[in-house]
Scaffold this active site. Structure first.
Site, PDB file in Angstrom:
ATOM      1  CG  ASP A  57      -1.824   1.166   1.320  1.00 23.76           C
ATOM      2  OD1 ASP A  57      -1.593   2.166   0.589  1.00 23.76           O
ATOM      3  OD2 ASP A  57      -2.777   1.124   2.122  1.00 23.76           O
ATOM      4  CG  ASN A  84       0.983   3.509 -12.599  1.00 19.71           C
ATOM      5  OD1 ASN A  84       0.572   4.261 -13.482  1.00 19.71           O
ATOM      6  ND2 ASN A  84       0.231   2.510 -12.118  1.00 19.71           N
ATOM      7  CE1 TYR A 150      -5.539  11.270 -10.283  1.00 25.38           C
ATOM      8  CE2 TYR A 150      -5.998  13.097 -11.768  1.00 25.38           C
ATOM      9  CZ  TYR A 150      -5.480  11.830 -11.544  1.00 25.38           C
ATOM     10  OH  TYR A 150      -4.888  11.147 -12.575  1.00 25.38           O
ATOM     11  CE  LYS A 154      -2.032  11.645 -10.570  1.00 25.79           C
ATOM     12  NZ  LYS A 154      -1.122  10.493 -10.477  1.00 25.79           N
TER      13      LYS A 154
END
Ligand code: NAD
Length: 249
Positions: A57, A84, A150, A154
């Protein structure tokens, strides 16, 4: 010559699995890792050859340390790391929960930092001129209101990529990122299955189609290779032309 070792996180499916396959095709011995233990074991079996699977994890620092310890004991030092694994957790901005925000940052940014640091320590110790490739997104620079964590994560990946590249350049270690647009994987399943959502996505995609996981993996394999030997600190966007446009009608 001994086989170089590549570790791909989030490799049970989608882009991660495609990266593992592309690197194996290029001659790497690949370690596939994922929080989905059963899925990643199956993925390594499907890939075949010398591929191995180890569950981890990426939001858990102790598990990340244990992952690298196990790889170094049982397989060898990691030459190429592909960070990834990533999650999106959509939600309405005004109701978005702090817990979900932290969960996304833990996997998408903190996990990337910890894995990069742990991989780089061994590369430096052993004088390995390795490569690290982080999975970013076009959402590092263009935003969607329903995935605030998110988008923040990023953006963080891009800056972490630059910071790590500067810190590790003196050791000959390159750190880059790949920023996919709309790629045909489970993560995009909701959009792919909804004609209206697809229409909107395609109206923002000059090449007029979704990208494939293999098209992202090919860019990762390039960045892992000596063909990219003078590239570090970069994010390459593989997005069908989306970031270049600014149509107003
Ligand atoms: N699909 C797209 O359109 C797209 C676009 C831009 C960026 N990306 C990025 O590409 C990467 C892969 O996306 P995908 O589309 O293949 O997604 P996916 O959901 O198909 O696969 C993600 C994999 O990561 C694993 N994972 C999730 N949380 C984890 C954790 N805590 N630790 C370890 N593994 C974990 C999942 O089990 C899964 O196997 C992500 O970082 C994503 O943000 C995808």
């Amino acid at each position: 010559m001994t086989q170089k070792i590549a570790l791909v996180t989030g490799a049970a499916q989608g882009i991660g699995y495609a990266c593992a396959k592309a690197l194996a095709d290029d001659g790497f011995r690949v370690v596939l890792s994922d929080v989905n233990a059963e899925g990643v074991a199956k993925a390594a079996e499907t890939l075949g050859g010398t591929a191995v699977a180890i569950a981890c994890d990426m939001s858990d620092g102790d598990q990340i340390t244990a992952l690298f310890d196990q790889i170094e004991t049982e397989v060898g030092p990691v030459h190429t790391l592909v960070n990834n694994a990533g999650i999106a957790l959509p939600g309405r901005f005004l109701d978005y929960s702090p817990d979900d925000f932290r969960k996304v940052l833990d996997v998408n940014v903190v996990g990337v930092f910890l894995a990069t640091q742990r991989a780089a320590r061994t590369m430096v110790d052993k004088g390995l001129k390795g490569a690290i490739i982080n999975m970013s997104s076009i959402n590092a620079v263009v935003a969607i209101p329903t995935i605030p964590a998110y988008c923040a994560s990023k953006g963080g990946v891009n800056q972490l990529t630059k910071s790590a590249s500067l810190a590790l350049a003196p050791h000959g270690i390159r750190v880059n990122a790949v920023g996919p647009g709309s790629i045909d994987t489970e993560m995009m399943a909701g959009v792919n299955a909804d004609p209206q959502a697809m229409k909107i996505a395609m109206s923002r995609t000059p090449l007029q189609r979704l990208g494939s996981a293999t098209e992202i993996a090919n860019t990762v394999a390039f960045l892992a290779s000596d063909k990219a030997s003078y590239i570090t600190g970069e994010t390459i966007y593989v997005d069908g032309g989306r970031l270049g446009q600014n149509y107003t009608c």
